[in-house]
Scaffold this active site. Structure first.
Site, mmCIF file in Angstrom:
data_model
loop_
_atom_site.group_PDB
_atom_site.id
_atom_site.type_symbol
_atom_site.label_atom_id
_atom_site.label_comp_id
_atom_site.label_asym_id
_atom_site.label_seq_id
_atom_site.Cartn_x
_atom_site.Cartn_y
_atom_site.Cartn_z
ATOM 1 N N ARG A 137 1.315 -23.510 -14.060
ATOM 2 C CA ARG A 137 -0.054 -23.059 -14.379
ATOM 3 C C ARG A 137 -0.993 -23.088 -13.179
ATOM 4 N NH1 ARG A 137 0.892 -26.095 -18.946
ATOM 5 N NH2 ARG A 137 1.498 -24.802 -20.705
ATOM 6 N N LYS A 187 -6.989 -11.076 -5.032
ATOM 7 C CA LYS A 187 -6.124 -10.354 -5.965
ATOM 8 C C LYS A 187 -4.672 -10.729 -5.691
ATOM 9 C CE LYS A 187 -9.036 -6.275 -6.573
ATOM 10 N NZ LYS A 187 -9.244 -4.871 -6.206
ATOM 11 N N GLU A 195 -8.476 0.906 7.547
ATOM 12 C CA GLU A 195 -9.440 0.094 6.782
ATOM 13 C C GLU A 195 -10.559 -0.421 7.694
ATOM 14 O OE1 GLU A 195 -9.113 0.028 3.501
ATOM 15 O OE2 GLU A 195 -7.005 0.562 3.262
ATOM 16 N N LYS A 254 -15.661 -7.593 4.891
ATOM 17 C CA LYS A 254 -15.060 -7.606 3.553
ATOM 18 C C LYS A 254 -15.569 -8.808 2.752
ATOM 19 C CE LYS A 254 -11.718 -6.677 0.354
ATOM 20 N NZ LYS A 254 -10.343 -6.552 -0.050
ATOM 21 N N GLU A 279 -22.791 -9.331 -8.953
ATOM 22 C CA GLU A 279 -22.951 -8.173 -9.826
ATOM 23 C C GLU A 279 -23.710 -7.003 -9.216
ATOM 24 O OE1 GLU A 279 -22.871 -8.813 -13.858
ATOM 25 O OE2 GLU A 279 -21.251 -10.067 -13.132
ATOM 26 N N ARG A 309 -18.830 -3.709 -4.378
ATOM 27 C CA ARG A 309 -17.403 -3.682 -4.090
ATOM 28 C C ARG A 309 -16.851 -2.257 -4.145
ATOM 29 N NH1 ARG A 309 -13.470 -8.656 -5.511
ATOM 30 N NH2 ARG A 309 -11.609 -7.834 -4.537
ATOM 31 N N ASN A 359 -14.116 1.478 -1.715
ATOM 32 C CA ASN A 359 -13.269 2.599 -2.132
ATOM 33 C C ASN A 359 -13.502 3.848 -1.271
ATOM 34 O OD1 ASN A 359 -11.200 3.000 -3.960
ATOM 35 N ND2 ASN A 359 -12.495 4.291 -5.255
ATOM 36 N N HIS A 367 -10.853 6.452 -0.325
ATOM 37 C CA HIS A 367 -9.670 6.197 -1.154
ATOM 38 C C HIS A 367 -9.554 7.143 -2.347
ATOM 39 C CE1 HIS A 367 -9.386 2.681 1.339
ATOM 40 N NE2 HIS A 367 -8.313 2.245 0.720
ATOM 41 N N HIS A 420 -6.097 8.406 -2.109
ATOM 42 C CA HIS A 420 -5.064 7.993 -3.076
ATOM 43 C C HIS A 420 -4.400 9.203 -3.707
ATOM 44 C CE1 HIS A 420 -6.322 3.607 -4.016
ATOM 45 N NE2 HIS A 420 -5.250 3.638 -3.258
ATOM 46 N N HIS A 464 -0.306 4.421 3.751
ATOM 47 C CA HIS A 464 -1.620 4.259 3.139
ATOM 48 C C HIS A 464 -2.712 4.607 4.148
ATOM 49 C CE1 HIS A 464 -4.642 2.752 0.420
ATOM 50 N NE2 HIS A 464 -5.084 1.899 1.337
HETATM 51 ZN ZN ZN Z 1 -6.836 0.824 1.334
#
Ligand code: ZN
Ligand code: ADP
Length: 371
Positions: A124, A146, A188, A230, A240, A244, A248, A251, A255, A268
């Site tokens: 856990r 992440k 990036e 970053k 909030e 973030r 993108n 992208h 993408h 990428h």
């Molecule tokens: Zn990327």
């Protein structure tokens, strides 16, 4: 072991430090000391022979005990089967690990994602320390917490937010990184310059030669500046502000091109470079920015050996340059809400904004302009 930057990543209830330096993988004894002596290094089959011995030697300086668990390198192994195998191995170590044992992830984004998810879920949750070894993992994946795996249904659909205790980045390990992999991180870095720090583009341009030849001091400076950008975007978003989404930039179309080209055809970084050029084109067509700004970015991408049009790439399938196909992929993107594609566009050097009203015609014209 010179440390060049220390950046704090501040999230609610959780902060950690990213340390950047040169030859600092040899100073890991304090990790072992904090772990009550038990450390498990998770790495892949390319990175292990290069750096795992040095890491283990450094850990054992503090009389810590470490085991190494290796899995095959490559994004195609970032899946449940590898997760199960690594999990079985970590849980059957002797003597058994306990909740004070520390997981050290040593490798690129794939190792950080999979190893981080193992750390998040074994017993856990075990403390973990991330030692990223690709420029992409340094400037992108290592900040934000992440972790996860690819599923049959799509990339990164399994996972958890799980913050490391610390991230330690050694710029010297990038000297063994293949050029394409370096390019993934560089795309990036250019993105960060465009969205937050135009002076970063000056730094990149002034140091092209040193960057592409992996001169450690220059890379440490590049990494430090990008991690700080970053980290500030991610921390602001935890309050909030929605910032973030700016990450993108490049992208959305990028993408789509990457997906349309098919697995492994484009890197990428190549896809994001094209996506950034297309986003600049849209911004120009809406008179948001001057053409000289876009020209500057294209010049830097070219100097970094990243593509600025389809002709810069050989073997690109026709699908990947078909505007209708790309528009269709964008409509299915999980970041697309109710069919509206949200675009991050430059509005002045180092500043971007979000637009919900980019038309199909503007998107198609930008793709067509790529060649
Ligand atoms: Zn990327
Ligand atoms: P990412 O680009 O997301 O960081 P990976 O974790 O797949 O993705 O790393 C890219 C490739 O580079 C993998 O084959 C990995 O084994 C290899 N690699 C990672 N770090 C190094 C390094 N410092 N030197 C050489 N190869 C490396």
């Amino acid at each position: 072991m010179p440390i060049t930057h220390e950046i704090s990543v501040d999230l609610p209830g959780r902060s950690y430090k990213v340390t950047v330096g040169i030859d600092i993988l040899t100073g890991l004894g304090r990790i072992a000391a904090a772990s009550d002596g038990r450390v498990v290094v998770i790495t892949d089959s390319n990175v292990r022979p290069l750096y795992a011995d040095a890491v283990q030697a450094s850990l054992s300086d503090a009389s810590g005990r470490s085991d190494v668990i290796e899995f095959p390198a490559g994004e195609e192994h970032k899946n449940l089967a590898t997760y199960e195998d690594v999990m079985d191995r970590i849980l059957s170590l002797e003597p058994p690990i306990d909740r004070r044992s520390v997981v050290v992830t040593l490798g690129g984004g794939v190792v950080g994602d999979l190893g981080g998810f193992v750390a998040a879920t074994a017993l856990r949750g075990l403390p973990f320390v991330n030692l990223p070894t690709t420029l992409l993992a340094d400037v992108d994946a290592a900040v934000g917490g992440k972790t996860g795996l690819n599923a049959q249904a799509g990339k990164n659909l399994i996972g958890a937010f799980y913050q490391p205790e610390a991230v330690i980045i050694d710029a010297a390990v990038l000297k063994t990184l293949p050029a394409d992999e370096l390019g993934n991180g560089l795309a990036e870095c250019v993105k960060h310059g465009v969205i937050r720090d135009w002076a970063l583009l000056d730094f990149i341009e002034d140091n092209i030669e040193k960057i592409t030849s992996c001169q450690p001091d220059t890379l440490a400076e590049l990494i430090g500046r990008n991690v700080a950008i970053k980290a500030s975007v991610v921390s602001a978003d935890e309050r909030e502000s929605g910032e973030r989404a700016h990450l993108n930039f490049g992208h959305t179309i990028g993408h789509a091109i990457e997906t349309a080209a098919g697995y492994g055809v484009l890197s990428h970084g190549q896809a994001v470079a094209l996506g950034m050029v297309a986003a600049f084109d849209i911004a120009e067509s809406r008179s948001l920015i001057d053409s000289s700004v876009a020209g500057r970015v294209r010049k830097i991408l070219t100097e970094l050996s990243l593509p600025v049009n389809f002709d810069d790439l050989s073997n690109l399938p026709a699908e990947a340059r078909n505007p209708n196909r790309l528009r269709e992929i964008m409509a299915h993107d999980k970041k697309t809400l109710g069919g509206v594609v949200r675009f991050v566009l430059p509005v002045s050097p180092g500043v971007v904004a979000i637009f919900d009203d980019v038309t199909d015609e503007q998107i198609k014209a930008a793709v067509a302009a790529l060649g």
